[in-house]
Design a protein around this motif. Structure first.
Motif, mmCIF file in Angstrom:
data_model
loop_
_atom_site.group_PDB
_atom_site.id
_atom_site.type_symbol
_atom_site.label_atom_id
_atom_site.label_comp_id
_atom_site.label_asym_id
_atom_site.label_seq_id
_atom_site.Cartn_x
_atom_site.Cartn_y
_atom_site.Cartn_z
ATOM 1 N N ARG A 1 58.635 -52.532 36.440
ATOM 2 C CA ARG A 1 57.638 -51.577 37.335
ATOM 3 C C ARG A 1 57.086 -52.529 38.015
ATOM 4 N NH1 ARG A 1 58.063 -46.316 38.933
ATOM 5 N NH2 ARG A 1 55.882 -45.451 39.262
ATOM 6 N N LYS B 1 64.740 -53.255 33.110
ATOM 7 C CA LYS B 1 63.931 -52.313 33.983
ATOM 8 C C LYS B 1 62.619 -52.839 34.222
ATOM 9 C CE LYS B 1 63.192 -47.427 34.885
ATOM 10 N NZ LYS B 1 63.303 -46.083 34.340
ATOM 11 N N GLU C 1 59.634 -52.177 31.762
ATOM 12 C CA GLU C 1 59.617 -50.785 31.116
ATOM 13 C C GLU C 1 60.721 -50.766 29.991
ATOM 14 O OE1 GLU C 1 58.081 -47.989 34.524
ATOM 15 O OE2 GLU C 1 60.344 -48.404 34.644
ATOM 16 N N GLU D 1 52.820 -56.302 30.195
ATOM 17 C CA GLU D 1 52.591 -56.644 31.937
ATOM 18 C C GLU D 1 52.458 -57.761 32.104
ATOM 19 O OE1 GLU D 1 50.660 -53.540 34.225
ATOM 20 O OE2 GLU D 1 49.356 -54.913 34.650
ATOM 21 N N TYR E 1 57.084 -48.767 42.185
ATOM 22 C CA TYR E 1 58.426 -48.410 42.047
ATOM 23 C C TYR E 1 59.216 -49.056 40.904
ATOM 24 C CZ TYR E 1 59.945 -52.616 44.410
ATOM 25 O OH TYR E 1 59.898 -53.748 45.059
ATOM 26 N N SER E 2 60.406 -48.513 40.467
ATOM 27 C CA SER E 2 61.219 -49.157 39.614
ATOM 28 C C SER E 2 62.405 -49.888 39.851
ATOM 29 C CB SER E 2 61.558 -48.073 38.460
ATOM 30 O OG SER E 2 60.365 -47.604 37.639
#
Length: 76
Positions: free
Chosen positions: A57, A55, A45, A13, A61-62
């Motif tokens: 996050r 992908k 992700e 992150e 939401y993704s």
């Protein structure tokens, strides 16, 4: 050393720091509209087997970005 979003490993992150100067202005506007604002927490992700797309996050939401798009986002 400047780190961009395409350099982040899956599961990590990061915080959005800024956008590359001279990057695609239209893309920047599009990302800002989707919540990619300074200080946002972004979690990587998944990364496709060949590294594209990625992908992410963000804000619950993704979203998937191409590697070329992720290169425009500086993170810390």
């Amino acid at each position: 050393m400047t780190r961009t979003l395409n350099d982040v490993a899956p599961g990590e992150e990061v915080t959005l720091k800024t956008y590359h100067e001279g990057g695609d202005l239209e893309l920047r506007r599009h990302l800002l509209g989707m919540g990619f604002v300074k200080g946002s927490k972004i979690k990587v992700e998944r990364v496709a087997p060949l590294g594209d797309p990625v992908k992410l996050r963000i804000k619950g939401y993704s979203v998937c970005l191409r590697k070329e798009e992720a290169k425009n986002i500086e993170v810390q």
